[in-house]
Design a protein around this motif. Structure first.
Motif, mmCIF file in Angstrom:
data_model
loop_
_atom_site.group_PDB
_atom_site.id
_atom_site.type_symbol
_atom_site.label_atom_id
_atom_site.label_comp_id
_atom_site.label_asym_id
_atom_site.label_seq_id
_atom_site.Cartn_x
_atom_site.Cartn_y
_atom_site.Cartn_z
ATOM 1 N N THR A 1 0.834 -1.203 0.000
ATOM 2 C CA THR A 1 0.000 0.000 0.000
ATOM 3 C C THR A 1 0.868 1.253 0.000
ATOM 4 O OG1 THR A 1 -1.795 -1.104 1.194
ATOM 5 C CG2 THR A 1 -1.746 1.304 1.287
ATOM 6 N N LEU A 2 1.839 1.300 0.896
ATOM 7 C CA LEU A 2 2.717 2.466 0.989
ATOM 8 C C LEU A 2 3.544 2.652 -0.283
ATOM 9 C CD1 LEU A 2 3.879 2.022 4.694
ATOM 10 C CD2 LEU A 2 2.168 3.634 3.810
ATOM 11 N N ALA A 3 4.075 1.566 -0.802
ATOM 12 C CA ALA A 3 4.862 1.642 -2.034
ATOM 13 C C ALA A 3 3.986 2.062 -3.216
ATOM 14 C CB ALA A 3 5.528 0.298 -2.313
ATOM 15 N N GLY A 4 2.778 1.512 -3.284
ATOM 16 C CA GLY A 4 1.869 1.850 -4.380
ATOM 17 C C GLY A 4 1.505 3.321 -4.383
ATOM 18 N N TYR A 5 1.137 3.844 -3.220
ATOM 19 C CA TYR A 5 0.780 5.262 -3.156
ATOM 20 C C TYR A 5 1.991 6.160 -3.375
ATOM 21 C CZ TYR A 5 -4.023 4.296 -1.748
ATOM 22 O OH TYR A 5 -5.323 3.879 -1.724
ATOM 23 N N GLY A 6 3.138 5.754 -2.853
ATOM 24 C CA GLY A 6 4.351 6.538 -3.081
ATOM 25 C C GLY A 6 4.689 6.621 -4.562
ATOM 26 N N LEU A 7 4.666 5.472 -5.244
ATOM 27 C CA LEU A 7 4.938 5.438 -6.680
ATOM 28 C C LEU A 7 3.871 6.212 -7.455
ATOM 29 C CD1 LEU A 7 6.613 4.446 -9.081
ATOM 30 C CD2 LEU A 7 5.270 2.307 -9.008
ATOM 31 N N ALA A 8 2.632 6.116 -7.012
ATOM 32 C CA ALA A 8 1.548 6.824 -7.700
ATOM 33 C C ALA A 8 1.769 8.332 -7.670
ATOM 34 C CB ALA A 8 0.200 6.470 -7.061
ATOM 35 N N PHE A 9 2.059 8.863 -6.503
ATOM 36 C CA PHE A 9 2.264 10.309 -6.406
ATOM 37 C C PHE A 9 3.529 10.751 -7.127
ATOM 38 C CE2 PHE A 9 -0.851 10.001 -2.940
ATOM 39 C CZ PHE A 9 -1.690 11.029 -3.327
ATOM 40 N N TRP A 10 4.584 9.955 -7.052
ATOM 41 C CA TRP A 10 5.811 10.303 -7.760
ATOM 42 C C TRP A 10 5.568 10.300 -9.268
ATOM 43 C CZ3 TRP A 10 9.139 7.640 -11.100
ATOM 44 C CH2 TRP A 10 10.332 8.327 -11.396
ATOM 45 N N SER A 11 4.881 9.280 -9.776
ATOM 46 C CA SER A 11 4.598 9.196 -11.210
ATOM 47 C C SER A 11 3.685 10.330 -11.659
ATOM 48 C CB SER A 11 3.947 7.848 -11.554
ATOM 49 O OG SER A 11 4.800 6.787 -11.205
ATOM 50 N N LEU A 12 2.696 10.658 -10.836
ATOM 51 C CA LEU A 12 1.830 11.788 -11.151
ATOM 52 C C LEU A 12 2.640 13.074 -11.222
ATOM 53 C CD1 LEU A 12 -1.057 12.811 -11.659
ATOM 54 C CD2 LEU A 12 -1.327 13.012 -9.173
ATOM 55 N N SER A 13 3.577 13.246 -10.310
ATOM 56 C CA SER A 13 4.422 14.446 -10.336
ATOM 57 C C SER A 13 5.273 14.491 -11.605
ATOM 58 C CB SER A 13 5.316 14.511 -9.094
ATOM 59 O OG SER A 13 6.406 13.616 -9.188
ATOM 60 N N GLN A 14 5.697 13.330 -12.089
ATOM 61 C CA GLN A 14 6.479 13.287 -13.325
ATOM 62 C C GLN A 14 5.635 13.703 -14.534
ATOM 63 O OE1 GLN A 14 9.887 12.802 -13.269
ATOM 64 N NE2 GLN A 14 9.356 12.988 -11.108
ATOM 65 N N ALA A 15 4.372 13.281 -14.562
ATOM 66 C CA ALA A 15 3.473 13.704 -15.646
ATOM 67 C C ALA A 15 3.276 15.214 -15.608
ATOM 68 C CB ALA A 15 2.137 12.976 -15.537
ATOM 69 N N LEU A 16 3.114 15.762 -14.408
ATOM 70 C CA LEU A 16 2.924 17.204 -14.260
ATOM 71 C C LEU A 16 4.185 17.968 -14.655
ATOM 72 C CD1 LEU A 16 0.973 17.245 -10.888
ATOM 73 C CD2 LEU A 16 0.030 17.558 -13.195
ATOM 74 N N THR A 17 5.342 17.463 -14.259
ATOM 75 C CA THR A 17 6.615 18.100 -14.589
ATOM 76 C C THR A 17 6.826 18.161 -16.095
ATOM 77 O OG1 THR A 17 7.607 17.368 -12.525
ATOM 78 C CG2 THR A 17 9.131 17.915 -14.289
ATOM 79 N N ARG A 18 6.301 17.189 -16.794
ATOM 80 C CA ARG A 18 6.479 17.121 -18.240
ATOM 81 C C ARG A 18 5.405 17.891 -19.003
ATOM 82 N NH1 ARG A 18 9.266 13.474 -15.818
ATOM 83 N NH2 ARG A 18 11.037 12.440 -16.752
ATOM 84 N N GLY A 19 4.574 18.652 -18.283
ATOM 85 C CA GLY A 19 3.662 19.572 -18.952
ATOM 86 C C GLY A 19 2.191 19.218 -18.944
ATOM 87 N N MET A 20 1.800 18.119 -18.337
ATOM 88 C CA MET A 20 0.380 17.788 -18.299
ATOM 89 C C MET A 20 -0.335 18.761 -17.368
ATOM 90 S SD MET A 20 -1.483 14.121 -17.577
ATOM 91 C CE MET A 20 -0.958 13.468 -19.161
ATOM 92 N N ALA A 21 -1.494 19.236 -17.782
ATOM 93 C CA ALA A 21 -2.278 20.157 -16.961
ATOM 94 C C ALA A 21 -2.760 19.443 -15.699
ATOM 95 C CB ALA A 21 -3.470 20.684 -17.748
ATOM 96 N N LEU A 22 -2.720 20.142 -14.587
ATOM 97 C CA LEU A 22 -3.085 19.553 -13.301
ATOM 98 C C LEU A 22 -4.515 19.029 -13.294
ATOM 99 C CD1 LEU A 22 -2.449 18.940 -10.334
ATOM 100 C CD2 LEU A 22 -3.135 21.276 -9.791
ATOM 101 N N GLY A 23 -5.457 19.819 -13.786
ATOM 102 C CA GLY A 23 -6.860 19.402 -13.789
ATOM 103 C C GLY A 23 -7.096 18.155 -14.612
ATOM 104 N N VAL A 24 -6.451 18.072 -15.751
ATOM 105 C CA VAL A 24 -6.577 16.894 -16.611
ATOM 106 C C VAL A 24 -5.916 15.694 -15.951
ATOM 107 C CG1 VAL A 24 -5.911 15.902 -18.836
ATOM 108 C CG2 VAL A 24 -6.788 18.244 -18.721
#
Length: 108
Positions: free
Chosen positions: A34-57
Motif C-alpha cells: 500500500t505504501l509503495a503503491g501510493y508513493g509510486l503513484a504520487f511520484w509518477s503523477l508528479s512526473q506527468a505534471l513536470t512534463r507539462g500535463m495540466a493539473l486538472g486533466v
C-alpha cells in the motif's frame, strides 16, 4: 506524459487493493505494498505534471480511471457489488473528465 500518468494510475489501484488486503494495516506485506503503491503513484503523477500535463486533466484522469478500475476489479474478483446506478456514475465521471480534456485542448 501519458505513460507516467498510466503508471500513476496502476500504482494507485495496486495500493488501493493492497489497502483492502492490509486489514487495517495489521498485515505487513499488504501494508508495505500500500505504501509503495501510493508513493509510486504520487511520484509518477508528479512526473506527468513536470512534463507539462495540466493539473486538472492529470488529476481528473487519474481519479476517474482509478475509481473505475477499482470498482470493476472489486466486482469481478472481490465479490463486491456494482449496480447499474454505480456504473452510470462511473460513466458520468469519465465523461466529465473527457469534457475537461476536450475543453482544454480547444483553447491550446
Amino acid at each position: 506524459m501519458w505513460g507516467w500518468l498510466a503508471l500513476a494510475i496502476g500504482a494507485e489501484v495496486t495500493g488501493t487493493l493492497a489497502l483492502r488486503a492490509s486489514q487495517g494495516f495489521t498485515r505487513p506485506l499488504p501494508t508495505l505494498l500500500t505504501l509503495a503503491g501510493y508513493g509510486l503513484a504520487f511520484w509518477s503523477l508528479s512526473q506527468a505534471l513536470t512534463r507539462g500535463m495540466a493539473l486538472g486533466v492529470a488529476y481528473g484522469v487519474w481519479a476517474a480511471v482509478g475509481v473505475a478500475l477499482v470498482a470493476v476489479i472489486g466486482a469481478l474478483f472481490l465479490g463486491e457489488s456494482l449496480t447499474w446506478v454505480q456504473v452510470l456514475g462511473i460513466v458520468m465521471v469519465i465523461g466529465g473528465v473527457l469534457a475537461l480534456e476536450l475543453g482544454g485542448s480547444a483553447h491550446a
